[in-house]
Design a protein around this motif. Sequence first.
Motif, PDB file in Angstrom:
ATOM      1  N   ASN A   1      -5.469  40.440   5.612  1.00 23.49           N
ATOM      2  CA  ASN A   1      -4.932  40.959   6.997  1.00 23.49           C
ATOM      3  C   ASN A   1      -4.213  40.777   7.770  1.00 23.49           C
ATOM      4  O   ASN A   1      -4.083  38.982   7.666  1.00 23.49           O
ATOM      5  CB  ASN A   1      -6.323  41.998   7.670  1.00 23.49           C
ATOM      6  N   GLU A   2      -4.073  41.004   8.619  1.00 26.17           N
ATOM      7  CA  GLU A   2      -3.041  40.098   9.866  1.00 26.17           C
ATOM      8  C   GLU A   2      -3.533  39.385  10.912  1.00 26.17           C
ATOM      9  O   GLU A   2      -3.521  37.983  10.692  1.00 26.17           O
ATOM     10  CB  GLU A   2      -2.265  41.239  10.798  1.00 26.17           C
ATOM     11  N   THR A   3      -4.765  39.330  10.596  1.00 23.22           N
ATOM     12  CA  THR A   3      -6.024  38.546  11.641  1.00 23.22           C
ATOM     13  C   THR A   3      -5.858  36.843  10.671  1.00 23.22           C
ATOM     14  O   THR A   3      -6.079  35.973  11.624  1.00 23.22           O
ATOM     15  CB  THR A   3      -6.778  39.032  11.988  1.00 23.22           C
ATOM     16  N   ALA A   4      -6.122  37.778   9.341  1.00 23.39           N
ATOM     17  CA  ALA A   4      -5.906  36.138   8.320  1.00 23.39           C
ATOM     18  C   ALA A   4      -5.264  35.546   8.615  1.00 23.39           C
ATOM     19  O   ALA A   4      -5.652  34.087   8.670  1.00 23.39           O
ATOM     20  CB  ALA A   4      -7.409  36.637   7.507  1.00 23.39           C
ATOM     21  N   LYS A   5      -4.096  36.870   8.086  1.00 25.44           N
ATOM     22  CA  LYS A   5      -2.900  35.402   7.932  1.00 25.44           C
ATOM     23  C   LYS A   5      -2.723  34.499   9.383  1.00 25.44           C
ATOM     24  O   LYS A   5      -2.152  33.078   9.270  1.00 25.44           O
ATOM     25  CB  LYS A   5      -1.903  36.473   8.030  1.00 25.44           C
ATOM     26  N   ALA A   6      -3.503  35.336  10.437  1.00 25.69           N
ATOM     27  CA  ALA A   6      -3.163  34.723  11.457  1.00 25.69           C
ATOM     28  C   ALA A   6      -3.229  33.053  12.364  1.00 25.69           C
ATOM     29  O   ALA A   6      -3.519  32.430  12.096  1.00 25.69           O
ATOM     30  CB  ALA A   6      -3.350  35.650  12.942  1.00 25.69           C
ATOM     31  N   VAL A   7      -4.922  33.091  11.277  1.00 29.91           N
ATOM     32  CA  VAL A   7      -5.227  31.217  10.954  1.00 29.91           C
ATOM     33  C   VAL A   7      -5.006  30.916   9.844  1.00 29.91           C
ATOM     34  O   VAL A   7      -5.381  29.780   9.972  1.00 29.91           O
ATOM     35  CB  VAL A   7      -6.966  32.246  11.193  1.00 29.91           C
ATOM     36  N   GLY A   8      -4.339  30.995   9.345  1.00 28.36           N
ATOM     37  CA  GLY A   8      -3.526  30.446   8.248  1.00 28.36           C
ATOM     38  C   GLY A   8      -3.833  30.610   7.144  1.00 28.36           C
ATOM     39  O   GLY A   8      -2.805  30.342   5.971  1.00 28.36           O
ATOM     40  N   PHE A   9      -4.381  31.661   6.210  1.00 25.26           N
ATOM     41  CA  PHE A   9      -4.214  32.330   4.968  1.00 25.26           C
ATOM     42  C   PHE A   9      -3.130  32.858   4.719  1.00 25.26           C
ATOM     43  O   PHE A   9      -2.326  33.673   5.051  1.00 25.26           O
ATOM     44  CB  PHE A   9      -5.698  33.810   4.816  1.00 25.26           C
ATOM     45  N   ARG A  10      -2.439  33.236   3.173  1.00 24.64           N
ATOM     46  CA  ARG A  10      -1.055  33.486   2.784  1.00 24.64           C
ATOM     47  C   ARG A  10      -1.695  34.692   1.229  1.00 24.64           C
ATOM     48  O   ARG A  10      -2.453  33.935   0.592  1.00 24.64           O
ATOM     49  CB  ARG A  10      -0.738  32.405   2.783  1.00 24.64           C
ATOM     50  N   ASP A  11      -1.025  35.420   1.645  1.00 26.60           N
ATOM     51  CA  ASP A  11      -1.419  36.145   0.189  1.00 26.60           C
ATOM     52  C   ASP A  11      -0.947  35.809  -0.808  1.00 26.60           C
ATOM     53  O   ASP A  11      -0.157  35.044  -1.158  1.00 26.60           O
ATOM     54  CB  ASP A  11      -0.235  37.705   0.884  1.00 26.60           C
TER      55      ASP A  11
END
Length: 451
Positions: free
Chosen positions: A148-158
């Motif tokens: 989700n967008e929160t996870a992506k904001a801290v550095g995770f990528r699809d």
Amino acid sequence: METFLIRALQLIMSLSLLVIIHEGGHFLFARLFKVRVEKFCLFFDPWFTLFKFKPKNSETEYGIGWLPLGGYVKISGMIDESMDTEQMRQPVQPWEFRSKPAWQRLLIMVGGVLFNFLLALFIYSMILFAWGDEYVKVQEAPFGMDFNETAKAVGFRDGDVLLSADGVPFERYDGDMLSQIVDAREVTVLRDGTKASVYIPEDMMQRLMADSVRFASFRFPYVVDSVMANSPAARAGMLRGDSIIALDGKPITYSDFRQAMAERKENAQALLQDSVNPRQIALTYVRDGVTRTQTLEVDSAYMMGVYVCSDASRLLPVVRKEYGFFESFPAGISLGVNTLKGYVNNMKYVFSKEGAKQLGGFGTIGSIFPATWDWHQFWYMTAFLSIILAFMNILPIPALDGGHVLFLFYEIIARRKPSDKFMEYAQVTGMVLLFALLIWANFNDVMRFFF
């Protein structure tokens, strides 16, 4: 409407079982110590009772109330939900709760919590015996995860494959793994064949609760489950079982395809100005081991007209383990204890601003049951609710079992009972607090439904 009725029926069945078992725990310990139980009621019955009967030569009346918020047993000589203060003004009788030694009263009060916890362990054990255990090993998920967008904001990528949190390897994607992630300083992922680190902020859980969207989900291939008649896919000759591996020559998963179609729809005018038909796509797919490429034009909603297979057991590498009857009990106990630990660990977030917003009432509880009847999920959710009911009831809050236990410990240590007047005030205070919490939780459900 059908979905609502199915979920409502599952919720009522589950809560009825949990209430009967909980109150049965109090009832059995009371009768064990020869304490009179005047009434055993499923659901509450202010003003009137839907059904009641009293067996011949029995001291207990059994009934079903009309307000499905719980249930109760009315135990002689005890200040409880009935608020029967008149009885407490009479001389103490040998069959009353208040006449028994503190250790017996303590067991009567913890009986409900104990029975709920034992019920959860038994259900978990029988689930493992009947259905076994099945899960996708996150480290071996071939397409990684969508975040989700929160996870992506801290550095995770699809597409990241989750490996470990602070060096502790992940096994399966569940509540325990999410707790590992939010409590970790560093999460290691496999990204494009290379290990990478994602550093987790201290307020990660608060961010996720504010986001209210699932942290991550497995990416799976685009496999056609069925084709709609007269759809673009049908006219292009696509069949059930076709596995789409590329869009316009670019490798994709199902989520990639959906995102690409959304972007095409959004940028349709710009593409038309460049003399590009945004609805014209080239698909590469595999059928019976043979790779094929097919050009087709999606409809005005940018849909091909296919239903997608979303069964993880068919699309992803699944670990399966079967349990014999006797093997299932230690495994079920372990599962129940770990579930309780995870729930207790996450309780700290309830007292945050975002946690208070996430509290839910009967609508939220009902929504955790599946939309179609599934006995496996029904029993799994019932066991989980039994764990929650046991834990919530043992909290040291007046009007809950834990409040009575707290006062009994005080009596054992101080060697004197709290006064009846104090117990009455404590019971009323606890009931007000619980009703306020109930109103707030269901208010959150209403706000989520309409807004």
